[in-house]
Design a protein around this motif. Structure first.
Motif, PDB file in Angstrom:
ATOM      1  N   ILE A  71     -25.070  13.699  -0.694  1.00 20.29           N
ATOM      2  CA  ILE A  71     -24.548  12.891  -1.162  1.00 20.29           C
ATOM      3  C   ILE A  71     -23.487  13.558  -1.955  1.00 20.29           C
ATOM      4  O   ILE A  71     -22.144  12.649  -2.538  1.00 20.29           O
ATOM      5  N   PHE A  72     -23.244  14.738  -2.351  1.00 23.99           N
ATOM      6  CA  PHE A  72     -22.396  15.274  -3.161  1.00 23.99           C
ATOM      7  C   PHE A  72     -21.172  15.833  -2.210  1.00 23.99           C
ATOM      8  O   PHE A  72     -21.630  16.656  -1.095  1.00 23.99           O
ATOM      9  N   SER A  73     -20.058  15.490  -2.504  1.00 19.40           N
ATOM     10  CA  SER A  73     -18.861  16.345  -1.838  1.00 19.40           C
ATOM     11  C   SER A  73     -18.173  17.175  -2.860  1.00 19.40           C
ATOM     12  O   SER A  73     -18.247  16.938  -4.097  1.00 19.40           O
ATOM     13  N   GLY A  74     -17.204  17.893  -2.274  1.00 15.09           N
ATOM     14  CA  GLY A  74     -16.407  18.671  -3.448  1.00 15.09           C
ATOM     15  C   GLY A  74     -15.150  19.226  -3.084  1.00 15.09           C
ATOM     16  O   GLY A  74     -14.959  19.605  -1.727  1.00 15.09           O
ATOM     17  N   ILE A  75     -14.048  19.276  -3.709  1.00  9.98           N
ATOM     18  CA  ILE A  75     -12.811  20.058  -3.378  1.00  9.98           C
ATOM     19  C   ILE A  75     -12.609  20.814  -4.548  1.00  9.98           C
ATOM     20  O   ILE A  75     -12.895  20.632  -5.613  1.00  9.98           O
ATOM     21  N   ASN A  76     -12.050  22.188  -3.862  1.00 13.78           N
ATOM     22  CA  ASN A  76     -11.882  22.962  -5.010  1.00 13.78           C
ATOM     23  C   ASN A  76      -9.965  23.348  -4.957  1.00 13.78           C
ATOM     24  O   ASN A  76      -9.674  23.709  -4.063  1.00 13.78           O
ATOM     25  N   LEU A  77      -9.604  23.222  -6.109  1.00 17.39           N
ATOM     26  CA  LEU A  77      -8.202  23.312  -6.090  1.00 17.39           C
ATOM     27  C   LEU A  77      -7.930  24.962  -6.165  1.00 17.39           C
ATOM     28  O   LEU A  77      -8.647  25.712  -6.726  1.00 17.39           O
ATOM     29  N   SER A  78      -6.627  25.349  -5.832  1.00 17.42           N
ATOM     30  CA  SER A  78      -6.463  26.715  -5.690  1.00 17.42           C
ATOM     31  C   SER A  78      -6.405  27.399  -7.111  1.00 17.42           C
ATOM     32  O   SER A  78      -6.548  28.592  -7.415  1.00 17.42           O
ATOM     33  N   ARG A  79      -5.738  26.506  -8.094  1.00 13.66           N
ATOM     34  CA  ARG A  79      -5.742  26.884  -9.328  1.00 13.66           C
ATOM     35  C   ARG A  79      -5.800  25.753 -10.238  1.00 13.66           C
ATOM     36  O   ARG A  79      -5.670  24.616  -9.867  1.00 13.66           O
ATOM     37  N   ASN A  80      -5.610  25.711 -11.686  1.00 16.55           N
ATOM     38  CA  ASN A  80      -5.868  24.958 -12.637  1.00 16.55           C
ATOM     39  C   ASN A  80      -4.454  24.282 -12.536  1.00 16.55           C
ATOM     40  O   ASN A  80      -3.395  24.558 -12.777  1.00 16.55           O
ATOM     41  N   ARG A  81      -4.453  22.827 -12.154  1.00 14.77           N
ATOM     42  CA  ARG A  81      -3.338  22.050 -12.195  1.00 14.77           C
ATOM     43  C   ARG A  81      -3.241  20.979 -13.140  1.00 14.77           C
ATOM     44  O   ARG A  81      -2.328  19.861 -13.311  1.00 14.77           O
ATOM     45  N   GLY A  82      -4.338  20.830 -14.062  1.00 19.29           N
ATOM     46  CA  GLY A  82      -4.397  19.730 -15.082  1.00 19.29           C
ATOM     47  C   GLY A  82      -4.952  18.496 -14.565  1.00 19.29           C
ATOM     48  O   GLY A  82      -5.051  18.240 -13.343  1.00 19.29           O
ATOM     49  N   HIS A  83      -5.554  17.717 -15.431  1.00 18.29           N
ATOM     50  CA  HIS A  83      -6.385  16.746 -15.334  1.00 18.29           C
ATOM     51  C   HIS A  83      -5.828  15.710 -14.292  1.00 18.29           C
ATOM     52  O   HIS A  83      -6.611  15.315 -13.473  1.00 18.29           O
ATOM     53  N   GLN A  84      -4.631  15.274 -14.526  1.00 17.15           N
ATOM     54  CA  GLN A  84      -3.961  14.130 -13.710  1.00 17.15           C
ATOM     55  C   GLN A  84      -4.008  14.657 -12.288  1.00 17.15           C
ATOM     56  O   GLN A  84      -3.925  13.705 -11.250  1.00 17.15           O
ATOM     57  N   ASN A  85      -3.314  16.034 -12.017  1.00 17.42           N
ATOM     58  CA  ASN A  85      -3.256  16.356 -10.774  1.00 17.42           C
ATOM     59  C   ASN A  85      -4.613  16.440 -10.169  1.00 17.42           C
ATOM     60  O   ASN A  85      -4.634  16.043  -8.812  1.00 17.42           O
ATOM     61  N   ALA A  86      -5.572  16.984 -10.655  1.00 15.82           N
ATOM     62  CA  ALA A  86      -6.892  17.211 -10.239  1.00 15.82           C
ATOM     63  C   ALA A  86      -7.466  15.572  -9.755  1.00 15.82           C
ATOM     64  O   ALA A  86      -8.108  15.385  -8.720  1.00 15.82           O
ATOM     65  N   LEU A  87      -7.064  14.657 -10.568  1.00 17.54           N
ATOM     66  CA  LEU A  87      -7.779  13.348 -10.341  1.00 17.54           C
ATOM     67  C   LEU A  87      -7.063  12.714  -9.136  1.00 17.54           C
ATOM     68  O   LEU A  87      -7.550  12.124  -8.019  1.00 17.54           O
ATOM     69  N   LEU A  88      -5.836  13.101  -8.966  1.00 14.16           N
ATOM     70  CA  LEU A  88      -4.890  12.569  -7.745  1.00 14.16           C
ATOM     71  C   LEU A  88      -5.452  13.270  -6.497  1.00 14.16           C
ATOM     72  O   LEU A  88      -5.466  12.528  -5.280  1.00 14.16           O
ATOM     73  N   ALA A  89      -5.733  14.468  -6.865  1.00  9.72           N
ATOM     74  CA  ALA A  89      -6.365  15.157  -5.447  1.00  9.72           C
ATOM     75  C   ALA A  89      -7.601  14.679  -4.915  1.00  9.72           C
ATOM     76  O   ALA A  89      -7.790  14.501  -3.831  1.00  9.72           O
ATOM     77  N   GLY A  90      -8.483  14.083  -5.935  1.00 10.13           N
ATOM     78  CA  GLY A  90      -9.607  13.559  -5.541  1.00 10.13           C
ATOM     79  C   GLY A  90      -9.564  12.185  -4.898  1.00 10.13           C
ATOM     80  O   GLY A  90      -9.933  11.957  -3.829  1.00 10.13           O
ATOM     81  N   LEU A  91      -8.632  11.376  -5.597  1.00  4.92           N
ATOM     82  CA  LEU A  91      -8.241  10.057  -5.156  1.00  4.92           C
ATOM     83  C   LEU A  91      -7.554  10.064  -3.840  1.00  4.92           C
ATOM     84  O   LEU A  91      -7.884   9.216  -2.598  1.00  4.92           O
ATOM     85  N   MET A  92      -6.647  11.168  -3.536  1.00  2.02           N
ATOM     86  CA  MET A  92      -6.207  11.211  -2.209  1.00  2.02           C
ATOM     87  C   MET A  92      -7.039  11.623  -1.003  1.00  2.02           C
ATOM     88  O   MET A  92      -6.780  11.064   0.252  1.00  2.02           O
ATOM     89  N   THR A  93      -7.746  12.558  -1.455  1.00  2.00           N
ATOM     90  CA  THR A  93      -8.745  12.722  -0.317  1.00  2.00           C
ATOM     91  C   THR A  93      -9.870  11.734  -0.172  1.00  2.00           C
ATOM     92  O   THR A  93     -10.276  11.544   1.105  1.00  2.00           O
ATOM     93  N   ALA A  94     -10.265  10.986  -1.220  1.00  2.00           N
ATOM     94  CA  ALA A  94     -11.383   9.872  -1.080  1.00  2.00           C
ATOM     95  C   ALA A  94     -10.544   8.647  -0.254  1.00  2.00           C
ATOM     96  O   ALA A  94     -11.546   7.795   0.372  1.00  2.00           O
ATOM     97  N   LYS A  95      -9.364   8.545  -0.324  1.00  2.00           N
ATOM     98  CA  LYS A  95      -8.511   7.316   0.206  1.00  2.00           C
ATOM     99  C   LYS A  95      -8.686   7.368   1.747  1.00  2.00           C
ATOM    100  O   LYS A  95      -9.093   6.161   2.309  1.00  2.00           O
ATOM    101  N   ASP A  96      -9.123   8.304   2.476  1.00  2.00           N
ATOM    102  CA  ASP A  96      -9.288   8.508   3.971  1.00  2.00           C
ATOM    103  C   ASP A  96     -10.629   8.399   4.245  1.00  2.00           C
ATOM    104  O   ASP A  96     -11.279   8.391   5.496  1.00  2.00           O
ATOM    105  N   LEU A  97     -11.734   8.368   3.298  1.00  2.00           N
ATOM    106  CA  LEU A  97     -13.233   8.501   3.497  1.00  2.00           C
ATOM    107  C   LEU A  97     -13.811   7.227   3.065  1.00  2.00           C
ATOM    108  O   LEU A  97     -14.744   6.606   3.874  1.00  2.00           O
ATOM    109  N   ALA A  98     -13.170   6.452   2.167  1.00  2.00           N
ATOM    110  CA  ALA A  98     -13.867   5.422   1.265  1.00  2.00           C
ATOM    111  C   ALA A  98     -13.210   4.029   1.467  1.00  2.00           C
ATOM    112  O   ALA A  98     -11.936   4.078   1.660  1.00  2.00           O
TER     113      ALA A  98
END
Length: 324
Positions: free
Chosen positions: A68-95
């Motif tokens: 039930i758990f998935s995860g993505i690991n960013l190559s380096r710290n990009r800040g909350h807003q970029n991390a959130l966008l990364a998750g949203l754009m990944t989930a966009k194709d799945l949900a």
């Protein structure tokens, strides 16, 4: 209706709270599956924003224990807003629908049902809005109120007392993906999408564990990013101020000529000194504001990636099924 729901949780050094967060979210999402509110393909997606602690190791552990758990690991710290966008754009194709929330358990997970209910009623975006700020200090409550009023005055369309606890449909996420700016301020960008939206009120809790990732310095930088990313009114204020000083200088020139013609002499040391300091300060401030906009334009023109995903922990079969 039982659409696929993804919960997107950005994480930065959250090892102290992550197990409890996973426990509570699992209980909530499992109950919703059992009640056939959402699909059994629904997932919890953690985004590791270059954490320096064991956050990613915990995410890997959770994924291995329960798919039930998935995860993505960013190559380096990009800040909350970029991390959130990364998750949203990944989930966009799945949900079919995505809810973003923080990992610190300050966002009330018990209202997730209400978010989904509003979605089924036709809302493409549902904003989580704090019902009160009684738990905040006087300073934080006052500065937050001032921030929202300032943003509203500058013409930025924001939902009052809303952070990043929100639901977005696939349609809304597709529209968000068309926004290509590098300087992200999602609280101001999402309202620009449009579509039908609604609000769910909730009570924000204290952090379960760990320390706040937004000290005063970061909050001020975040506010500055929001203002300069979404409004050009500061530039117009400078223009108006410049015009006012120009008119004032003409009046002062006329006064000086009249005094000279009538033979009166005034030392004027104090007024002259104050004028020099005032105008000099305004010039430096104006250059700073203009420079902030130029700097943002510079970052935008380079078109560098907003995030880079170095590793993914995602159910491959589920991904293939969604692409068919």
């Amino acid at each position: 209706m039982n659409d696929t729901l993804y919960l997107v949780i950005p994480c930065y050094n959250e090892e102290a709270v992550l197990h409890e967060t996973a426990k509570r979210l699992t209980k909530k999402i499992t109950t919703m599956m059992e009640n056939e509110i959402i699909s059994t393909d629904s997932k919890i997606l953690f985004v590791n924003d270059g954490s320096k602690d064991k956050t990613w190791n915990i995410i890997e552990e959770l994924h291995n224990q329960n798919n039930i758990f998935s995860g993505i690991n960013l190559s380096r710290n990009r800040g909350h807003q970029n991390a959130l966008l990364a998750g949203l754009m990944t989930a966009k194709d799945l949900a079919d629908v995505v809810i973003s929330l923080d990992a610190d358990l300050q966002d009330d997970v018990d209202v997730i049902d209400k978010f989904v209910e509003k979605y089924y009623e036709g809302s493409d975006i549902v904003y989580g809005v704090r019902s009160s700020r009684q738990t905040d200090t006087f300073f934080k409550r006052t500065t937050a109120l001032a921030f929202y009023k300032l943003m509203n005055t500058l013409g930025v369309d924001m939902v009052y007392n809303h952070a990043d606890y929100r639901l977005m449909s696939k349609q809304a996420l597709e529209s968000l993906s068309q926004f290509k700016e590098v300087n992200l301020f999602l609280r101001g960008m999402v309202p620009l999408i449009g579509y039908k939206h609604s609000i769910v009120e909730y009570e924000r809790h204290e952090r379960f564990a760990g320390e706040s990732k937004y000290p005063l310095k970061k909050m001020l930088a975040f506010a500055l990013d929001g203002i300069t990313s979404l409004s050009i009114k500061p530039i117009r204020i400078i223009t108006g101020l410049g015009f006012f000083i120009f008119v004032f200088s003409l009046i002062a020139l006329l006064y000086s000529i009249i005094v000279k013609l009538f033979g009166e002499t005034v030392t004027g040391w104090t007024s002259l000194t104050l004028s020099i300091w005032m105008i000099g300060g305004i010039q430096l401030l104006s250059l700073g504001v203009i420079g902030e906009y130029i700097g943002k334009m510079y970052n935008e023109t380079k078109r560098r990636p907003r995030f880079i995903i170095s590793e993914k922990l995602i159910d491959v079969m589920h991904l293939q099924n969604n692409r068919i």
